[in-house]
Structures are given as structure tokens and as C-alpha cells.
Enzyme design. Structure first.
Site, PDB file in Angstrom:
ATOM      1  CB  SER A 149      -0.884   0.027   1.249  1.00 35.01           C
ATOM      2  OG  SER A 149      -1.488   1.298   1.430  1.00 35.01           O
TER       3      SER A 149
ATOM      4  CE1 TYR B 140      -4.355  -2.322   5.061  1.00 35.03           C
ATOM      5  CE2 TYR B 140      -3.305  -0.276   4.385  1.00 35.03           C
ATOM      6  CZ  TYR B 140      -3.933  -1.457   4.065  1.00 35.03           C
ATOM      7  OH  TYR B 140      -4.130  -1.784   2.754  1.00 35.03           O
TER       8      TYR B 140
END
Length: 252
Positions: free
Chosen positions: A142, A157
Site C-alpha cells: 500500500s 496497517y
């Protein structure tokens, strides 16, 4: 025929990657967690374009189940593809979670760690004996792990996705003895079922979010899926150990 294993292919980026790989002639073994209907839709769409696909359930957060999953993959390879190995692994499955650091709960931290880092690590380890020499792996990370994208509430995350970037580089080094390439792709914000289907539930956020993209729109699954398919295919044969941002210039 090449055979690809794509995790989390019942929707979004994983589904797109599976479809693009099938269009390139690969057979696909795809996984799903709870969205069996979406997985069967992916299978049907691959079959409609003349390909072959099989959907298997996988709980990425339960590494104890990985040996049984490997046995399932081996069985599908023999029965469906008349192979004892596969060529391409896409570690796409995952999930989101957010909390400010001051509010973070240890059990949620552990859940995210199991799904976003421990899961891909030990799943790759479990499947490595079935991955053919000269094969390829793509781990989906990501751009939240990159310095120019810092969204409050996503510390765990993003940190775990950053760990997956580093792991990908080490995999590339260690697996190179077998000619296996390993890369990661870092999507920006993409319209998927991510974060509890946030985009479908809150479509009003999309136009404002699009302003942060140099190319003027939020990402679509195919923007990322076709890059994944390229990286594990012949065009990517001289690319390994790289983390490639695929974000349309988000926060450029």
C-alpha cells in the site's frame, strides 16, 4: 499453461489480477474468505473468456490451516491442470483496520498482524515447495507505507504493509537461487470493497479524494490488476526486489 494462485480474488484488485492473468492464458486458483459468491463470479467470468479457474476458501489469519490449504492446491493442480507445481503467486488478500495510536487495542493489532504480515509470510512458505523454479511472486502492499502518504488512524496497517515491502525484498534475494522473482505493488486509494465497502457506502468522498491524484481520479481495480499480471508474466522477467507504486500520482 502457466498456473497462478491469487489470494483474495472474490472482488477488487485480486479479482482484476485473476481476470488479467486468465486473459494472458494462465489457469487460476483463487481464494476467498467470506465472499463465496464473489469468488464464483470470478470463476464464471474466467470461464466465459475461455479460461479455467478454481475457487478455494482460505482464512489468511489462521496459519494453522495452511498445510491443509497447500494439500488442496496440490490436488487442484493434479486434477484440473495436470501439474504438480504452479508458476505465479499473488499475495493480495488482506483487510483494513483503523484506530488512532492512543485508542489502538492489542487484539486488533494482533488480528491485523496475522492477516497482513504473518499470513502472507507463512502462506508463501507453505506454498514454496509447489512454486516452480523460474516463477514469480507479487505481494500487494500500500502507498500508505510510503513517506508522502500518512493518514492518521492507519499506523498499524501502514506499518505492516511496510513490513511486507521489506519482506518482499528479502524473498527476492532468497528465492533468486531458484530463479523466482519477487516484487510488491503499492496501490493508492482504489475503489474496492476495502474498509467495509467504504466507497460504496460513502460515494460522496470520491470526488474530494480524486483531487489528491495527479491523474485526476481515484484508482480502479484494473489499474492495479493489470500491473500485477504484467509483473508475474514475461514482460516482468528482469524486475525483482522492487516496490512499485501504482497510484495515479496520489499526493504527487
Amino acid at each position: 499453461m502457466n498456473v497462478a494462485v491469487v489470494t483474495g480474488a472474490s472482488s477488487g484488485i485480486g479479482q482484476s489480477a485473476a481476470l488479467h492473468l486468465a486473459r494472458r492464458g494462465a489457469g487460476v486458483i483463487l481464494t476467498y474468505s467470506s465472499n463465496e459468491h464473489g469468488a464464483q463470479d470470478t470463476v464464471a467470468r474466467i470461464e466465459e473468456q475461455g479460461g479455467t479457474a478454481v475457487a478455494l476458501r482460505l482464512d489468511l489469519g489462521d496459519s494453522a490451516g495452511f498445510p491443509a490449504f497447500r494439500a488442496e492446491v496440490a490436488d487442484v493442480l493434479r486434477r484440473t491442470f495436470e501439474r504438480d507445481s504452479f508458476d505465479q503467486l499473488v499475495n493480495n488478500a488482506g483487510f483494513a483496520g483503523m484506530a488512532m495510536i492512543e485508542d489502538a487495542l492489542e487484539e486488533e493489532f494482533d488480528r491485523l498482524t496475522r492477516g497482513l504480515f504473518k499470513g502472507p509470510f507463512f502462506l508463501t512458505q507453505a506454498l514454496l515447495p509447489l512454486l516452480a523454479d523460474g516463477g514469480a511472486v507479487v505481494n500487494v502492499t500500500s502507498n500508505s507505507a510510503l513517506p508522502h502518504v500518512t493518514a492518521p488512524g492507519y499506523s498499524v496497517y501502514a506499518a505492516l504493509k511496510g513490513a511486507l515491502v521489506v519482506l518482499s525484498r528479502y524473498m527476492a534475494k532468497e528465492f533468486s537461487a531458484r530463479g523466482i522473482r519477487v516484487n510488491s505493488v503499492a496501490p493508492g486509494a482504489t475503489v474496492t470493497r476495502f474498509a467495509g465497502d467504504a466507497f460504496a457506502k460513502n460515494p460522496e468522498i470520491i470526488p474530494e479524494l480524486a483531487k489528491s491524484f495527479a491523474l485526476g481520479r481515484v484508482g480502479e481495480p484494473d489499474d492495479v490488476g493489470m500491473v500485477i499480471a504484467m509483473l508475474v508474466s514475461e514482460e516482468g522477467r528482469w524486475i525483482t526486489g522492487q516496490d512499485i507504486e501504482v497510484s495515479g500520482g496520489q499526493n504527487l
